[in-house]
Design a protein around this motif. Structure first.
Motif, short mmCIF file in Angstrom:
data_model
loop_
_atom_site.label_atom_id
_atom_site.label_comp_id
_atom_site.label_asym_id
_atom_site.label_seq_id
_atom_site.Cartn_x
_atom_site.Cartn_y
_atom_site.Cartn_z
N CYS A 118 0.83 -1.20 0.00
CA CYS A 118 0.00 0.00 0.00
C CYS A 118 0.87 1.26 0.00
O CYS A 118 1.67 1.48 0.91
CB CYS A 118 -0.92 0.00 1.23
SG CYS A 118 -1.99 1.44 1.25
N TYR A 133 -7.24 -1.18 8.71
CA TYR A 133 -7.47 -0.49 7.43
C TYR A 133 -8.06 0.89 7.69
O TYR A 133 -8.99 1.03 8.50
CB TYR A 133 -8.44 -1.33 6.59
CG TYR A 133 -8.95 -0.66 5.34
CD1 TYR A 133 -8.09 -0.43 4.25
CD2 TYR A 133 -10.28 -0.27 5.22
CE1 TYR A 133 -8.57 0.16 3.09
CE2 TYR A 133 -10.77 0.31 4.06
CZ TYR A 133 -9.90 0.53 3.00
OH TYR A 133 -10.36 1.12 1.85
N CYS A 138 -7.15 5.25 1.87
CA CYS A 138 -7.16 4.32 0.72
C CYS A 138 -7.49 5.07 -0.56
O CYS A 138 -8.42 5.87 -0.61
CB CYS A 138 -8.19 3.22 0.98
SG CYS A 138 -8.33 2.05 -0.37
#
Ligand code: SF4
Ligand code: SF4
Ligand code: SF4
Length: 295
Positions: A118, A133, A138
Motif C-alpha cells: 500500500c 485499514y 485508501c
C-alpha cells in the motif's frame, strides 16, 4: 520453455538478486503485546456461528441466523468477501470417515504484504496485532489484494460512491475494550482461543505434545510468511484444508529488498518481472491447492 516455466525462472533470478542484495535479517517478530487467535480445527463442528457473529459485529448485510444454518454452502470452497469477513469451509477428513472444518479470515500477518504494497499506508500493523485499514487514506488501487498471499482483502465493487477494501478487522474496538472478538465469543466448542500470541504458541505446542495422535506437529502461522497473529493447529496437512504452502520469508521483505535493489543497482526490469512472476506463481499455486483440496 512454456510461460509458466518462464515466470518461475524469471522469478527465481529476481529473487536471487534480491536475496543477494538483502543485508537485513529476514526474521520478523510480532509486536511484543500482540494478541492473536488459536484455531483448533480438530474441534470445529462447522456450525458457522462465527460467520453469523462476525456479520453482526461488523453490521454486514447478511444477518439472519437462519442464513448461516444452511450447510449447502459447504459444497464449494468459499473465500471471504466484502459482505462476509470470515467463512468456514468443509474438507474431507484424511484417513477416517467424516469431515473437518476450517474458518478463514485475515491472519493479521506480523509483516503484512498488504501493508507493504500500500503506497499510502492505508493498512498498518498495530501493536495489538491487528492489521488495520483506514478507508480515508485508501486510494482504491487494490495492490493489497494482489499482494496478500492468502487472497483475503475484498473490494466493495457494488458500492459506486465510496468503495472500500474489506477484511476481518480483528474486532479491534472490542479487543481495545478488553472484550474477545465476536467470532471467538460465540464459538460453542471453544475451538477459537483468544490471547497473547506468544502464549497461544505455547498452548498450541503443549496440545500437540500432549495429543500426538490428534495433531500434526505444525502450528500454521508460527513461521509462514514471517508469522501471523492467527494461528492454526490441525490433524492433517494444511494444504488439505485449503491453506497455501508458504515459506518463512515475508513477501513484504522480498518486495522491499527488490525495491532497495532497484534504487541501488538499477536492476528495475528483472526485479519488477520477478515481483510480478512471484505474485502470479503464488496465485497459480493457490488455485492448484484449492483445486486439489476440492477433489
Ligand atoms: S492475511 Fe493478507 S490481508 Fe491479512 S494481514 Fe496478511 S497480507 Fe494483509
Ligand atoms: S475477529 Fe471480528 S472481524 Fe475478524 S472474523 Fe472474528 S468477528 Fe469477524
Ligand atoms: S463457531 Fe466455532 S465450531 Fe462453529 S464453525 Fe465457527 S469456529 Fe467452528
Amino acid at each position: 520453455m512454456d510461460r509458466r516455466d518462464f515466470l518461475k525462472t524469471v522469478g527465481a533470478v529476481g529473487v536471487g538478486i534480491a536475496a543477494a542484495d538483502a543485508s537485513a535479517s529476514t526474521a520478523v517478530h510480532a509486536p511484543p503485546d500482540a494478541f492473536g487467535v488459536l484455531v483448533d480445527t480438530t474441534a470445529c463442528i462447522g456450525c458457522r456461528k462465527c460467520e453469523w457473529a462476525c456479520n453482526q459485529v461488523n453490521k454486514l448485510p447478511v444477518q439472519p441466523l437462519e442464513e448461516f444454518e444452511n450447510k449447502d454452502v459447504f459444497a464449494a470452497m468459499r473465500r471471504p468477501d466484502a459482505g462476509n469477513f470470515t467463512v468456514v469451509n468443509q474438507w474431507a477428513r484424511e484417513g477416517r470417515e467424516g469431515n473437518v472444518w476450517a474458518k478463514v479470515q485475515c491472519l493479521h500477518c506480523n509483516d503484512p504484504a498488504c501493508a507493504s504494497a500500500c503506497l499510502v499506508s492505508a493498512l498498518e500493523k498495530q501493536p495489538n496485532g491487528a492489521v488495520q485499514y483506514d478507508p480515508w487514506r485508501c486510494m482504491g488501487c487494490r495492490y493489497c489484494m494482489v499482494a496478500c498471499p492468502f487472497q483475503i482483502p475484498a473490494y466493495q465493487y457494488a458500492d459506486a460512491l465510496s468503495p472500500e477494501v474489506r477484511k476481518c478487522t480483528f474486532c479491534v474496538e472490542r479487543i481495545t475494550a478488553g472484550e474477545r472478538p465476536g467470532c471467538v465469543e460465540i464459538c460453542p466448542v471453544e475451538c477459537l482461543i483468544y490471547g497473547k500470541r506468544e502464549e497461544l504458541l505455547t498452548l498450541a505446542h503443549e496440545r500437540i505434545a500432549a495429543y500426538p495422535d490428534r495433531y500434526l506437529d505444525h502450528v500454521y502461522g508460527e513461521h509462514e510468511v514471517g508469522g501471523t497473529s492467527w494461528l492454526y493447529i490441525a490433524g492433517q496437512p494444511f494444504p488439505s484444508l485449503g491453506f497455501p504452502e508458504l515459506g518463512e520469508q515475508s513477501p513484504a521483505r522480498i518486495t522491499e529488498n527488490i525495491q532497495h535493489g532497484i534504487f541501488r543497482r538499477f536492476i528495475a526490469p528483472v526485479a519488477l518481472y520477478a515481483t510480478l512472476a512471484q505474485v502470479m506463481w503464488l496465485g497459480s499455486r493457490k488455485d492448484e491447492v484449492a483445486a486439489a483440496a476440492n477433489g
